[in-house]
Design a protein around this motif. Structure first.
Motif, PDB file in Angstrom:
ATOM      1  N   PHE A 138       4.931   0.843   0.569  1.00  0.00           N
ATOM      2  CA  PHE A 138       4.134   2.001   0.953  1.00  0.00           C
ATOM      3  C   PHE A 138       3.616   2.659  -0.321  1.00  0.00           C
ATOM      4  O   PHE A 138       4.391   3.030  -1.187  1.00  0.00           O
ATOM      5  CB  PHE A 138       4.972   2.992   1.766  1.00  0.00           C
ATOM      6  N   ARG A 139       2.308   2.793  -0.438  1.00  0.00           N
ATOM      7  CA  ARG A 139       1.679   3.363  -1.621  1.00  0.00           C
ATOM      8  C   ARG A 139       0.940   4.641  -1.227  1.00  0.00           C
ATOM      9  O   ARG A 139      -0.064   4.574  -0.522  1.00  0.00           O
ATOM     10  CB  ARG A 139       0.683   2.380  -2.234  1.00  0.00           C
ATOM     11  N   SER A 199       5.246  10.330  11.176  1.00  0.00           N
ATOM     12  CA  SER A 199       4.192   9.431  10.696  1.00  0.00           C
ATOM     13  C   SER A 199       3.536   8.722  11.867  1.00  0.00           C
ATOM     14  O   SER A 199       4.195   8.407  12.865  1.00  0.00           O
ATOM     15  CB  SER A 199       4.771   8.389   9.730  1.00  0.00           C
ATOM     16  N   PHE A 239      -1.484  10.262   3.132  1.00  0.00           N
ATOM     17  CA  PHE A 239      -1.666   8.922   3.665  1.00  0.00           C
ATOM     18  C   PHE A 239      -0.901   7.936   2.783  1.00  0.00           C
ATOM     19  O   PHE A 239      -0.797   8.125   1.577  1.00  0.00           O
ATOM     20  CB  PHE A 239      -3.142   8.510   3.641  1.00  0.00           C
ATOM     21  N   ASP A 240      -0.388   6.885   3.391  1.00  0.00           N
ATOM     22  CA  ASP A 240       0.200   5.762   2.668  1.00  0.00           C
ATOM     23  C   ASP A 240      -0.560   4.508   3.080  1.00  0.00           C
ATOM     24  O   ASP A 240      -0.905   4.345   4.263  1.00  0.00           O
ATOM     25  CB  ASP A 240       1.670   5.548   3.044  1.00  0.00           C
ATOM     26  N   LEU A 241      -0.813   3.651   2.122  1.00  0.00           N
ATOM     27  CA  LEU A 241      -1.310   2.321   2.429  1.00  0.00           C
ATOM     28  C   LEU A 241      -0.109   1.401   2.498  1.00  0.00           C
ATOM     29  O   LEU A 241       0.812   1.519   1.696  1.00  0.00           O
ATOM     30  CB  LEU A 241      -2.267   1.825   1.346  1.00  0.00           C
ATOM     31  N   THR A 270      -8.601  10.194   1.717  1.00  0.00           N
ATOM     32  CA  THR A 270      -8.609   9.578   3.040  1.00  0.00           C
ATOM     33  C   THR A 270      -9.024   8.122   2.895  1.00  0.00           C
ATOM     34  O   THR A 270     -10.116   7.831   2.394  1.00  0.00           O
ATOM     35  CB  THR A 270      -9.591  10.315   3.967  1.00  0.00           C
ATOM     36  N   PRO A 271      -8.168   7.199   3.313  1.00  0.00           N
ATOM     37  CA  PRO A 271      -8.480   5.784   3.121  1.00  0.00           C
ATOM     38  C   PRO A 271      -9.459   5.247   4.154  1.00  0.00           C
ATOM     39  O   PRO A 271      -9.589   5.793   5.255  1.00  0.00           O
ATOM     40  CB  PRO A 271      -7.123   5.105   3.278  1.00  0.00           C
ATOM     41  N   TYR A 312      -7.013   0.919   8.002  1.00  0.00           N
ATOM     42  CA  TYR A 312      -5.740   1.384   8.550  1.00  0.00           C
ATOM     43  C   TYR A 312      -4.822   1.931   7.469  1.00  0.00           C
ATOM     44  O   TYR A 312      -4.831   1.454   6.337  1.00  0.00           O
ATOM     45  CB  TYR A 312      -5.019   0.246   9.287  1.00  0.00           C
ATOM     46  N   SER A 313      -4.036   2.944   7.842  1.00  0.00           N
ATOM     47  CA  SER A 313      -3.065   3.549   6.938  1.00  0.00           C
ATOM     48  C   SER A 313      -1.985   4.214   7.783  1.00  0.00           C
ATOM     49  O   SER A 313      -2.062   4.246   9.015  1.00  0.00           O
ATOM     50  CB  SER A 313      -3.738   4.584   6.035  1.00  0.00           C
TER      51      SER A 313
END
Length: 85
Positions: A18-19, A48, A73-75, A24-25, A28-29
């Motif tokens: 998880f990065r 989450s 947000f996490d990628l 805002t990506p 999907y995130s």
């Protein structure tokens, strides 16, 4: 695309990373922040959900109530070791 477990790479040979990102990506995130549920002392319970382009598209909680606000947000990045040869 990296191989999936159906392609012979099992969970013991790969992992998810998880990065956190500051914007805002696109795509999907995982979006996180306070949810509508609270602890007995009134403090928010953080939660989450799955987001697409910054908008919630899936809440895994049975209530489907989402978040009060998105704080980060996490990628999710799949880490697969190099092929053995």
């Amino acid at each position: 695309d990296p191989p999936t477990s159906r392609d012979g790479v099992g969970p013991e040979e790969s992992s998810l990373l998880f990065r956190p990102i500051g914007a805002t990506p696109v795509g999907y995130s995982v979006a996180s922040g306070p949810g509508p549920r609270t602890k007995p002392d009134g403090a928010p319970i953080y939660h989450s959900v799955v987001a697409l382009n910054g908008a919630i598209v899936h809440d895994p909680h049975p209530s489907r109530a989402g978040l009060l606000e998105i704080e980060w947000f996490d990628l999710v990045v799949r880490c697969v070791p190099p092929a053995r040869g």
